[in-house]
Design a protein around this motif. Structure first.
Motif, PDB file in Angstrom:
ATOM      1  N   ASP A 129     -14.001   8.199   0.391  1.00 18.57           N
ATOM      2  CA  ASP A 129     -15.289   8.085  -0.290  1.00 18.57           C
ATOM      3  C   ASP A 129     -16.326   8.967   0.427  1.00 18.57           C
ATOM      4  O   ASP A 129     -17.220   8.484   1.120  1.00 18.57           O
ATOM      5  N   PHE A 130     -16.167  10.261   0.257  1.00 23.08           N
ATOM      6  CA  PHE A 130     -17.062  11.223   0.887  1.00 23.08           C
ATOM      7  C   PHE A 130     -17.565  12.212  -0.153  1.00 23.08           C
ATOM      8  O   PHE A 130     -16.806  12.644  -1.024  1.00 23.08           O
ATOM      9  N   LYS A 131     -18.832  12.581  -0.049  1.00 20.64           N
ATOM     10  CA  LYS A 131     -19.374  13.578  -0.976  1.00 20.64           C
ATOM     11  C   LYS A 131     -18.761  14.939  -0.702  1.00 20.64           C
ATOM     12  O   LYS A 131     -18.386  15.673  -1.614  1.00 20.64           O
ATOM     13  N   TYR A 132     -18.693  15.291   0.587  1.00 18.19           N
ATOM     14  CA  TYR A 132     -18.046  16.543   0.970  1.00 18.19           C
ATOM     15  C   TYR A 132     -17.564  16.417   2.404  1.00 18.19           C
ATOM     16  O   TYR A 132     -17.885  15.450   3.113  1.00 18.19           O
ATOM     17  N   ALA A 133     -16.763  17.378   2.814  1.00 16.62           N
ATOM     18  CA  ALA A 133     -16.273  17.430   4.185  1.00 16.62           C
ATOM     19  C   ALA A 133     -16.639  18.781   4.779  1.00 16.62           C
ATOM     20  O   ALA A 133     -16.744  19.778   4.069  1.00 16.62           O
ATOM     21  N   THR A 134     -16.846  18.796   6.091  1.00 20.41           N
ATOM     22  CA  THR A 134     -17.078  20.060   6.786  1.00 20.41           C
ATOM     23  C   THR A 134     -15.808  20.453   7.530  1.00 20.41           C
ATOM     24  O   THR A 134     -15.150  19.616   8.162  1.00 20.41           O
ATOM     25  N   VAL A 135     -15.486  21.722   7.455  1.00 21.53           N
ATOM     26  CA  VAL A 135     -14.256  22.246   8.048  1.00 21.53           C
ATOM     27  C   VAL A 135     -14.597  23.539   8.786  1.00 21.53           C
ATOM     28  O   VAL A 135     -15.274  24.407   8.229  1.00 21.53           O
ATOM     29  N   VAL A 136     -14.125  23.667  10.024  1.00 18.18           N
ATOM     30  CA  VAL A 136     -14.283  24.918  10.760  1.00 18.18           C
ATOM     31  C   VAL A 136     -12.954  25.661  10.741  1.00 18.18           C
ATOM     32  O   VAL A 136     -11.929  25.122  11.156  1.00 18.18           O
ATOM     33  N   HIS A 137     -12.999  26.881  10.245  1.00 19.59           N
ATOM     34  CA  HIS A 137     -11.795  27.718  10.193  1.00 19.59           C
ATOM     35  C   HIS A 137     -11.425  28.156  11.605  1.00 19.59           C
ATOM     36  O   HIS A 137     -10.368  27.816  12.110  1.00 19.59           O
ATOM     37  N   CYS A 138     -12.320  28.909  12.258  1.00 19.81           N
ATOM     38  CA  CYS A 138     -12.104  29.328  13.647  1.00 19.81           C
ATOM     39  C   CYS A 138     -13.212  28.745  14.503  1.00 19.81           C
ATOM     40  O   CYS A 138     -14.372  29.124  14.341  1.00 19.81           O
ATOM     41  N   ASP A 139     -12.870  27.828  15.394  1.00 15.42           N
ATOM     42  CA  ASP A 139     -13.836  27.223  16.311  1.00 15.42           C
ATOM     43  C   ASP A 139     -13.863  28.091  17.567  1.00 15.42           C
ATOM     44  O   ASP A 139     -13.074  27.913  18.494  1.00 15.42           O
ATOM     45  N   THR A 140     -14.777  29.040  17.596  1.00 19.11           N
ATOM     46  CA  THR A 140     -14.755  30.123  18.578  1.00 19.11           C
ATOM     47  C   THR A 140     -14.805  29.689  20.038  1.00 19.11           C
ATOM     48  O   THR A 140     -14.213  30.358  20.880  1.00 19.11           O
ATOM     49  N   PRO A 141     -15.523  28.616  20.419  1.00 22.17           N
ATOM     50  CA  PRO A 141     -15.569  28.265  21.847  1.00 22.17           C
ATOM     51  C   PRO A 141     -14.192  28.068  22.474  1.00 22.17           C
ATOM     52  O   PRO A 141     -14.007  28.350  23.659  1.00 22.17           O
ATOM     53  N   SER A 142     -13.217  27.612  21.678  1.00 22.42           N
ATOM     54  CA  SER A 142     -11.863  27.411  22.197  1.00 22.42           C
ATOM     55  C   SER A 142     -10.846  28.354  21.579  1.00 22.42           C
ATOM     56  O   SER A 142      -9.703  28.414  22.036  1.00 22.42           O
ATOM     57  N   GLY A 143     -11.229  29.069  20.516  1.00 25.81           N
ATOM     58  CA  GLY A 143     -10.293  29.935  19.806  1.00 25.81           C
ATOM     59  C   GLY A 143      -9.428  29.199  18.802  1.00 25.81           C
ATOM     60  O   GLY A 143      -8.435  29.740  18.306  1.00 25.81           O
ATOM     61  N   MET A 144      -9.814  27.965  18.451  1.00 27.67           N
ATOM     62  CA  MET A 144      -9.017  27.138  17.544  1.00 27.67           C
ATOM     63  C   MET A 144      -9.049  27.667  16.116  1.00 27.67           C
ATOM     64  O   MET A 144     -10.112  27.968  15.579  1.00 27.67           O
ATOM     65  N   LEU A 145      -7.886  27.754  15.486  1.00 25.83           N
ATOM     66  CA  LEU A 145      -7.785  28.126  14.073  1.00 25.83           C
ATOM     67  C   LEU A 145      -7.180  26.975  13.295  1.00 25.83           C
ATOM     68  O   LEU A 145      -6.101  26.485  13.626  1.00 25.83           O
TER      69      LEU A 145
END
Length: 377
Positions: A129-145
């Motif tokens: 039950d969420f209006k929207y979600a936030t998603v990070v493609h590349c989280d640069t501080p750690s290099g996460m994809l």
């Protein structure tokens, strides 16, 4: 003029034709009909390069403006918003949601691994039950994809719209907005796009536009309001004066991307060789999975500091790498190989300089950082 070769994970080196485009004579961006055509054509080129039929808007401000504008435009007081958090930038979305009256619900996972889509699916079965979600493609501080082409369609299957940050991911890693069913995708000029900082751009789906237009409460911002661009081309009216020189530069950068057919493969090839070289040299990659092709992050070895490494790379070799911030401050070194910086010649200089620097600071390895990188290309 900087004396350093910029090999940070944004801002990156800027090609000469982009710099020259920014120096062209300019018109009055508010009053000249031709510039409205140029702005719209640049927006359409961005949409094409991101594989979407959704409209793109270019905003005057660094990449974070796009993130805040997306949340400001989508969030109403009391809205539940799912925050996918496996990195510093992922967690940061909660601040924007709270700022505009929403209720952020954190889905926090290990900061060293990409999201497990099956685990997320199991979570959503229990609560979606969420209006929207936030998603990070590349989280640069750690290099996460994170795999937005699996995550965002999964969210959509539960009726959840998505705001996706690919400022540091796009054009170094694959992004297909329509395939991923992303509602708002945010990008920035200073990462793999290879233009100077100062612009952000967003692609907006029809569903997201409807959500913004059908709000019960007004958007609590003017500058961070994506609806103020409605019918700008039909009415030949921008909500504020566009930074015309920046946009000329952005257009040149996007033309470079369109002409570079090897762009994604080259990023992958260089990133893979960098990771192999780092490991063969005995260093520890910070992440366990989810490696971006735009930045490589390794832990600072015991017995030396991040500042030791960064300073010698600058002063001895003329190369600027980056540390990180937040909980990673002083703990990791980040090598940016994105956009114009993702080329073999510059990366050979980085590997050579980094090998000398680490050996100077006491690191011992039978392998050659430079040699392994060259072999793995």
């Amino acid at each position: 003029m900087s004396k350093y070769k910029i090999m940070t994970p944004g801002p990156v080196q800027v090609p000469e034709n982009v710099r020259l485009a920014r120096s062209l004579s300019t018109t009055n961006a508010d009053l000249d009909p031709q510039f409205y055509d140029e702005y719209k054509e640049t927006c359409e080129l961005i949409s094409e390069l991101l594989h979407t039929k959704n409209e793109t808007l270019i905003l005057s401000g660094e990449g974070i403006l796009g993130l805040e504008a997306a949340c400001a435009s989508m969030t109403e007081p009391g809205d539940r918003v799912l925050i996918l958090d496996n990195g510093i930038y992922g967690a940061g979305f909660a601040d924007f949601v709270s700022m505009y009256g929403g209720t952020p619900v954190m889905y926090t996972k290990d900061y060293k691994n990409a999201f497990d889509v099956d685990e997320l699916d199991a979570y959503l079965k229990e609560d979606h039950d969420f209006k929207y979600a936030t998603v990070v493609h590349c989280d640069t501080p750690s290099g996460m994809l994170n795999d937005i082409h699996k995550i965002c369609p999964l969210l959509k299957s539960y009726g959840i719209m998505t705001v996706t940050d690919s400022v540091s991911g796009m054009f170094g890693n694959e992004v297909n907005v329509d395939k991923a069913q992303i509602d708002i995708l945010c990008g920035g000029s200073q990462k793999a796009v290879s233009a100077p900082p100062g612009l952000t751009f967003v692609t907006i789906s029809d569903e997201a536009k409807k959500a913004m237009e059908n709000r019960k409460t007004p958007i609590a911002s003017f500058y961070c309001n994506l609806t103020i661009f409605k019918d700008y081309y039909k009415n030949l009216w921008f909500p504020y004066t566009m930074p015309i020189s920046d946009i000329y530069g952005l257009k040149a950068a996007m033309d470079n991307i369109a002409a570079d057919k090897d762009l994604i493969k080259r990023h992958a090839r260089i990133a893979n060789a960098t990771r192999k070289a780092i490991e063969a040299f005995g260093l520890k990659l910070h992440l366990e999975s989810g490696f971006s092709d735009t930045v490589t992050v390794f832990d600072v070895p015991e017995g030396m500091t991040a500042d030791d490494i960064l300073e010698r790379m600058r002063e001895k070799h003329g190369i600027m790498l980056a540390g990180s911030f937040g909980e990673l401050a002083g703990k990791v070194i980040r090598i940016g190989h994105m956009g114009a910086s993702a080329n073999v010649g510059d990366m050979l200089e980085v590997m050579s300089g980094l090998e000398e620097t680490l050996r100077y600071l006491g690191w011992k390895s039978e392998n050659s950082l430079l040699g392994v990188f060259h072999t793995e290309l």
